[in-house]
Write a protein that holds these residues in place. Structure first.
Motif, PDB file in Angstrom:
ATOM      1  N   ASN A  34      -4.264   0.011  -5.934  1.00  0.00           N
ATOM      2  CA  ASN A  34      -4.940  -0.581  -4.767  1.00  0.00           C
ATOM      3  C   ASN A  34      -6.118   0.334  -4.403  1.00  0.00           C
ATOM      4  O   ASN A  34      -6.281   1.405  -5.017  1.00  0.00           O
ATOM      5  CB  ASN A  34      -3.954  -0.785  -3.611  1.00  0.00           C
ATOM      6  CG  ASN A  34      -3.334   0.508  -3.100  1.00  0.00           C
ATOM      7  OD1 ASN A  34      -4.020   1.521  -2.938  1.00  0.00           O
ATOM      8  ND2 ASN A  34      -2.032   0.492  -2.834  1.00  0.00           N
ATOM      9  N   SER A 336       0.571  -7.603   8.543  1.00  0.00           N
ATOM     10  CA  SER A 336      -0.208  -8.792   8.897  1.00  0.00           C
ATOM     11  C   SER A 336       0.590  -9.662   9.858  1.00  0.00           C
ATOM     12  O   SER A 336       1.808  -9.823   9.693  1.00  0.00           O
ATOM     13  CB  SER A 336      -0.520  -9.616   7.642  1.00  0.00           C
ATOM     14  OG  SER A 336      -1.326  -8.891   6.734  1.00  0.00           O
ATOM     15  N   THR A 345      -4.650 -13.374   4.701  1.00  0.00           N
ATOM     16  CA  THR A 345      -5.195 -12.154   4.090  1.00  0.00           C
ATOM     17  C   THR A 345      -6.726 -12.193   4.156  1.00  0.00           C
ATOM     18  O   THR A 345      -7.316 -13.132   4.673  1.00  0.00           O
ATOM     19  CB  THR A 345      -4.737 -12.022   2.630  1.00  0.00           C
ATOM     20  OG1 THR A 345      -5.180 -13.182   1.897  1.00  0.00           O
ATOM     21  CG2 THR A 345      -3.222 -11.927   2.531  1.00  0.00           C
ATOM     22  N   ILE A 349     -10.539  -4.390   7.544  1.00  0.00           N
ATOM     23  CA  ILE A 349      -9.768  -3.317   8.201  1.00  0.00           C
ATOM     24  C   ILE A 349     -10.749  -2.285   8.760  1.00  0.00           C
ATOM     25  O   ILE A 349     -11.604  -1.773   8.035  1.00  0.00           O
ATOM     26  CB  ILE A 349      -8.799  -2.641   7.207  1.00  0.00           C
ATOM     27  CG1 ILE A 349      -7.845  -3.683   6.599  1.00  0.00           C
ATOM     28  CG2 ILE A 349      -8.013  -1.527   7.892  1.00  0.00           C
ATOM     29  CD1 ILE A 349      -7.000  -3.154   5.454  1.00  0.00           C
ATOM     30  N   HIS A 365      -1.985   3.092   1.402  1.00  0.00           N
ATOM     31  CA  HIS A 365      -2.328   1.673   1.300  1.00  0.00           C
ATOM     32  C   HIS A 365      -1.169   0.912   0.657  1.00  0.00           C
ATOM     33  O   HIS A 365      -0.584   1.366  -0.331  1.00  0.00           O
ATOM     34  CB  HIS A 365      -3.587   1.489   0.452  1.00  0.00           C
ATOM     35  CG  HIS A 365      -4.840   1.963   1.113  1.00  0.00           C
ATOM     36  ND1 HIS A 365      -5.965   1.178   1.217  1.00  0.00           N
ATOM     37  CD2 HIS A 365      -5.150   3.141   1.710  1.00  0.00           C
ATOM     38  CE1 HIS A 365      -6.921   1.858   1.846  1.00  0.00           C
ATOM     39  NE2 HIS A 365      -6.441   3.057   2.152  1.00  0.00           N
ATOM     40  N   GLY A 367      -0.854  -3.242   1.175  1.00  0.00           N
ATOM     41  CA  GLY A 367      -1.423  -4.543   0.854  1.00  0.00           C
ATOM     42  C   GLY A 367      -2.894  -4.577   1.191  1.00  0.00           C
ATOM     43  O   GLY A 367      -3.306  -5.180   2.189  1.00  0.00           O
ATOM     44  N   THR A 368      -3.719  -3.906   0.384  1.00  0.00           N
ATOM     45  CA  THR A 368      -5.168  -3.871   0.612  1.00  0.00           C
ATOM     46  C   THR A 368      -5.901  -4.198  -0.676  1.00  0.00           C
ATOM     47  O   THR A 368      -5.351  -4.064  -1.772  1.00  0.00           O
ATOM     48  CB  THR A 368      -5.641  -2.490   1.109  1.00  0.00           C
ATOM     49  OG1 THR A 368      -5.454  -1.528   0.061  1.00  0.00           O
ATOM     50  CG2 THR A 368      -4.891  -2.052   2.359  1.00  0.00           C
ATOM     51  N   THR A 379      -7.353  -6.860   4.096  1.00  0.00           N
ATOM     52  CA  THR A 379      -5.906  -7.029   3.934  1.00  0.00           C
ATOM     53  C   THR A 379      -5.620  -7.913   2.725  1.00  0.00           C
ATOM     54  O   THR A 379      -6.373  -8.831   2.417  1.00  0.00           O
ATOM     55  CB  THR A 379      -5.279  -7.651   5.190  1.00  0.00           C
ATOM     56  OG1 THR A 379      -5.779  -8.990   5.356  1.00  0.00           O
ATOM     57  CG2 THR A 379      -5.602  -6.837   6.432  1.00  0.00           C
ATOM     58  N   ARG A 383       2.703  -6.238   4.297  1.00  0.00           N
ATOM     59  CA  ARG A 383       2.627  -4.860   4.780  1.00  0.00           C
ATOM     60  C   ARG A 383       1.313  -4.286   4.274  1.00  0.00           C
ATOM     61  O   ARG A 383       1.084  -4.229   3.064  1.00  0.00           O
ATOM     62  CB  ARG A 383       3.834  -4.061   4.292  1.00  0.00           C
ATOM     63  CG  ARG A 383       5.140  -4.537   4.901  1.00  0.00           C
ATOM     64  CD  ARG A 383       6.303  -3.663   4.511  1.00  0.00           C
ATOM     65  NE  ARG A 383       6.570  -3.712   3.084  1.00  0.00           N
ATOM     66  CZ  ARG A 383       7.419  -2.906   2.456  1.00  0.00           C
ATOM     67  NH1 ARG A 383       8.061  -1.977   3.133  1.00  0.00           N
ATOM     68  NH2 ARG A 383       7.629  -3.011   1.162  1.00  0.00           N
ATOM     69  N   VAL A 384       0.460  -3.882   5.180  1.00  0.00           N
ATOM     70  CA  VAL A 384      -0.918  -3.529   4.823  1.00  0.00           C
ATOM     71  C   VAL A 384      -1.107  -2.029   4.638  1.00  0.00           C
ATOM     72  O   VAL A 384      -1.635  -1.572   3.627  1.00  0.00           O
ATOM     73  CB  VAL A 384      -1.890  -4.076   5.887  1.00  0.00           C
ATOM     74  CG1 VAL A 384      -3.331  -3.685   5.561  1.00  0.00           C
ATOM     75  CG2 VAL A 384      -1.764  -5.597   5.994  1.00  0.00           C
TER      76      VAL A 384
END
Length: 438
Positions: A34, A336, A345, A349, A365, A367-368, A379, A383-384
């Motif tokens: 990510n 989120s 999404t 951010i 990180h 969920g980015t 996002t 879970r971000v």
């Protein structure tokens, strides 16, 4: 060493962060990774459900050590394939990973080797009417578990028989968890407080990691639906020295020895989810990998080279002890809005630059992703982010405050987080101090 991490979440970012510190590591890859991981490792666009493709990459790049984050690959035998090709991998083979892959196998294994757990019965799809009758016979609350993996969401605590029957129907007939819910475990509800203990093992020797406490429910005070985890802290005072000794003697050793007897020697990380009951610790579940978000609070406490520790598990020469920093760590997950159900999404951010300057705070990180149009981080999951604060030993309340001071600097549309991460630990420490005075 060349190291490859498989996965894209907060757990994998924490692993990459710790592995990057090793003087042994010359090159670090993560598939798919990510944006946070991409800042410290080379991200690789591999199909992470394609074991052949991962094996091919490891051979072509001459990877010295592969560390698997998610359980699905381990359950499906990636460790077996790597070992057949002479490649080093940290994680159990498919036979050992069945401790997580099948709740029914795990429960029957514990029953066979006298490992404390909840009373249970298991039912196949063909026995669903027997399962309904059993639900009507036993007292509530009732715990229903999908037999197979369900991304941490396959367990439901049912307060009424009607709810239990509805969940059973949704699992078996509705297939809400696919084939994972065609077989189920129905078990008694255990009263107590949950905690997690992690073990790194080479199949014979093992080392214990600091006990942690996860927060599974979406809302404060453990209300709402189960999630993959909304925050964690370590070490968890619910597991003191005496309790840890009992867990070692009654659970850890019998599990590892039992797996050897079953011809399923366990190598890698074993997660033991526990309920600390009035009659002692009992196993809620096993996972065949590091927990998420517990990894984000455990690895910052390790005083040493994690890469060497993981490599020694693959070689069979794990040291008998490791050193831990006298510190406390707290992770708060920012999710989120709508998670664990439907969520949107692609939300920009803000505030990551503000938190980056915090001396005692780590941003992991989960969920980015990078917006290809703007190059900004947006996002990309439920879970971000996981914000982990690290503080002095025994300073849990102070460390919690530091974590939340960082959390409020982050903003995106629909951002949500629990406001009570670690509160149980504060209450437990107060009780311990009161007992010491008495």
């Amino acid at each position: 060493m060349k190291v490859l991490i498989i996965g894209s979440g907060g757990r994998e970012h924490a692993l990459a962060w710790k592995i990057r510190q090793s003087p042994q590591v010359s090159e670090l890859y993560c598939a798919p990774g990510n944006p946070g991981i991409g800042a410290i490792a080379q991200t690789v666009n591999l199909k992470t459900n394609d074991i052949d493709e991962i094996v091919r990459f490891a051979e072509e790049e001459k990877i010295d050590l592969t560390i698997v984050g998610p359980e699905q690959l381990l359950i499906h035998g990636i460790a077996d394939r790597f070992e057949q090709r002479g490649l080093k991998i940290f994680g159990p083979n498919a036979a050992a990973a069945e401790l997580e892959g099948s709740k029914i196998f795990a429960k029957k294994f514990m029953q066979k080797y006298g490992i404390p757990t909840a009373e249970f019965r298991s039912f196949s799809f063909e026995e669903r009417f027997d399962a309904e009758r059993y639900i009507n016979e036993i007292p509530v609350p009732i715990v229903l578990k999908a037999d197979g993996p369900a991304s941490g969401k396959g367990v439901t605590i049912c307060e009424t028989k009607e709810q239990a029957l509805d969940i059973l129907d949704r699992m078996m007939a509705g297939k809400v968890f696919g084939d994972s819910g065609l077989n189920v475990v129905i078990e008694e509800f255990l009263e107590g407080e949950e905690a997690s203990v992690f073990v790194m093992t080479d199949g014979s020797n093992y080392v214990l990691l600091p006990p942690a406490q996860d927060h599974k429910r979406i809302f404060d005070n453990d209300q709402g639906k189960n999630t993959g985890g909304m925050g964690a802290y370590a070490p968890a005072p619910i597991i003191g020295e005496e309790a840890l000794k009992a867990i070692e003697q009654r659970i850890i050793r019998p599990v590892l020895q039992g797996m050897v007897k079953e011809g399923r020697r366990y190598k890698g990380c074993l997660y033991v989810g526990l309920m600390m009951t009035q009659t002692g610790p009992k196993v809620v579940e096993f996972n065949c990998r590091f927990g998420d978000p517990e990894t984000q609070v455990i690895l910052p406490l390790l005083d040493g080279d994690f890469t060497e520790l993981a490599a020694s598990c693959t070689r069979g020469d794990l040291p008998k002890s490791v050193t831990w920093k006298p510190q406390t760590a707290v992770c708060v997950v920012i999710a989120s809005g709508g998670y664990p159900d439907h969520y949107e999404t692609g939300k920009p951010i803000f505030g990551l630059d503000l938190v980056a300057g915090e001396r005692n705070v780590l941003v992991f990180h989960a969920g980015t992703q990078l917006d290809p149009r703007t190059g900004s981080i947006v996002t990309a999951g439920g879970r971000v982010l996981g914000l982990t604060a690290v503080g002095p030993e025994g300073a849990l309340e102070q460390t919690i405050d530091e974590a939340y001071r960082a959390v409020v600097k982050i903003a995106f549309d629909g951002a949500y987080y629990r406001s009570d991460i670690g509160r149980k630990g504060i209450e437990r420490l107060k009780k311990i101090k009161l007992q010491e005075r008495i």
